[in-house]
Design an enzyme around this catalytic site. Structure first.
Site, short mmCIF file in Angstrom:
data_model
loop_
_atom_site.label_atom_id
_atom_site.label_comp_id
_atom_site.label_asym_id
_atom_site.label_seq_id
_atom_site.Cartn_x
_atom_site.Cartn_y
_atom_site.Cartn_z
N GLY A 11 0.93 -1.33 0.00
CA GLY A 11 0.03 -0.08 0.06
C GLY A 11 0.70 1.22 -0.16
N VAL A 64 -2.65 -8.38 -1.89
CA VAL A 64 -2.18 -9.05 -0.82
C VAL A 64 -3.08 -10.15 -0.27
CG1 VAL A 64 -0.38 -7.39 -0.41
CG2 VAL A 64 -2.64 -7.43 0.90
N ASN A 90 1.39 -2.29 5.31
CA ASN A 90 0.44 -1.00 5.36
C ASN A 90 -0.91 -1.14 4.63
OD1 ASN A 90 -0.10 2.07 5.78
ND2 ASN A 90 0.08 1.87 3.45
N SER A 142 -4.26 -0.15 14.28
CA SER A 142 -5.07 1.14 14.32
C SER A 142 -5.45 1.11 15.66
CB SER A 142 -6.24 1.09 13.42
OG SER A 142 -7.17 2.12 13.64
N TYR A 155 -13.25 -3.81 10.06
CA TYR A 155 -12.07 -3.06 10.26
C TYR A 155 -11.49 -3.18 11.79
CZ TYR A 155 -8.50 0.67 9.71
OH TYR A 155 -7.45 1.49 9.71
N ALA A 157 -11.89 -5.55 14.03
CA ALA A 157 -11.63 -6.86 14.03
C ALA A 157 -10.32 -7.26 13.39
CB ALA A 157 -12.42 -7.67 13.53
N LYS A 159 -7.89 -5.10 12.70
CA LYS A 159 -6.62 -4.48 13.20
C LYS A 159 -6.27 -4.98 14.52
CE LYS A 159 -5.82 -1.46 9.92
NZ LYS A 159 -4.64 -1.71 8.99
#
Length: 242
Positions: A11, A64, A90, A142, A155, A157, A159
């Site tokens: 990323g 990825v 990233n 995050s 999101y 979960a 992170k």
């Protein structure tokens, strides 16, 4: 400081990833930029690194979320650079929605990229690190993975899982000279966030402002060179999650 090292950044064509690429290149690292869609942006970042810092920089398109395509891409990087020493995971996406209405595919898509994508990269880069008897993995997590966030159960979960992955990999590979850490950004100003002047989340930040991509990049640079730090989750959030 990183001269003679090769860093892979997923990323890496925009936002936080681009800032990380520039920072590592400024320290002398050669760079492999992995991007999902915007070839022009990725090539521009690589060109800038070569022109500004005199390092080698190449772009590789790769989703990825795919195990085999990541293996193939890491093989290409090995062929081009000889090896790799630093991996920055990233790449990440969001597909926000309330849990009561979230579609299964939206949950899966976010975890496949954000969490499984990091696993795929670590899995296929680890043999390179083992041969080098050194390696450094930095996962971009995050604060949502620490404190949760309404409307982002997928999101958050992903992170939170990334933090668990970080700690497990750190324990497993420490004896091989391989370190694994995470950076947990808070509210960071990027092209995607737009104007957030009136966002109520700003009131949750003790420092009273959003962070910049360069703030995250500085944390990544520290972890890339901190030889006695592993299994750490470094918040870059203005105090938001303390």
């Amino acid at each position: 400081m990183l001269k003679g090292k090769t860093a892979i950044v997923t990323g890496g064509s925009r936002g936080i990833g681009r800032a990380i690429v520039w920072k590592l290149a400024s320290l002398g690292a050669d760079i492999a930029v992995i991007y999902a869609g915007n070839r022009e942006a990725a090539e521009n970042v690589c060109h800038g690194c070569r022109q500004e810092y005199g390092v080698e920089a190449r772009a590789y398109v790769c989703d990825v979320a795919g195990f085999s395509v990541v293996k193939e891409t890491v093989g290409k990087i090995k062929a081009d650079f000889g090896t790799a020493h630093i991996l920055v995971n990233n790449a990440g996406i969001t597909q926000d929605g309330l849990v009561a209405m979230m579609k299964e595919e939206d949950f899966d898509r976010v975890l496949d990229t954000n969490l499984k994508g990091a696993f795929h990269m670590i899995r296929h880069c680890t043999p390179l690190f083992l041969r080098n008897r050194e390696g450094c993995v930095i996962n971009i997590a995050s604060v949502a993975g620490i404190m949760g966030n309404a409307g982002q159960c997928n999101y958050s979960a992903s992170k939170a899982g990334l933090i668990g992955l970080t700690k497990s990999v750190a324990r497993e590979l420490a004896s091989k000279g391989i370190r694994c850490n995470a950076v947990a950004p808070g509210f960071i100003a990027t092209d995607m966030t737009g104007d957030q002047t009136d966002n109520p989340l700003l009131k949750m930040i003790p420092l009273g402002k959003m962070g910049e991509p360069e703030d995250v990049a500085e944390a990544v640079a520290y972890l890339a060179t901190a030889r006695y730090v592993t299994g750490e989750v470094l918040r870059v959030d203005g105090g938001m999650a303390m």
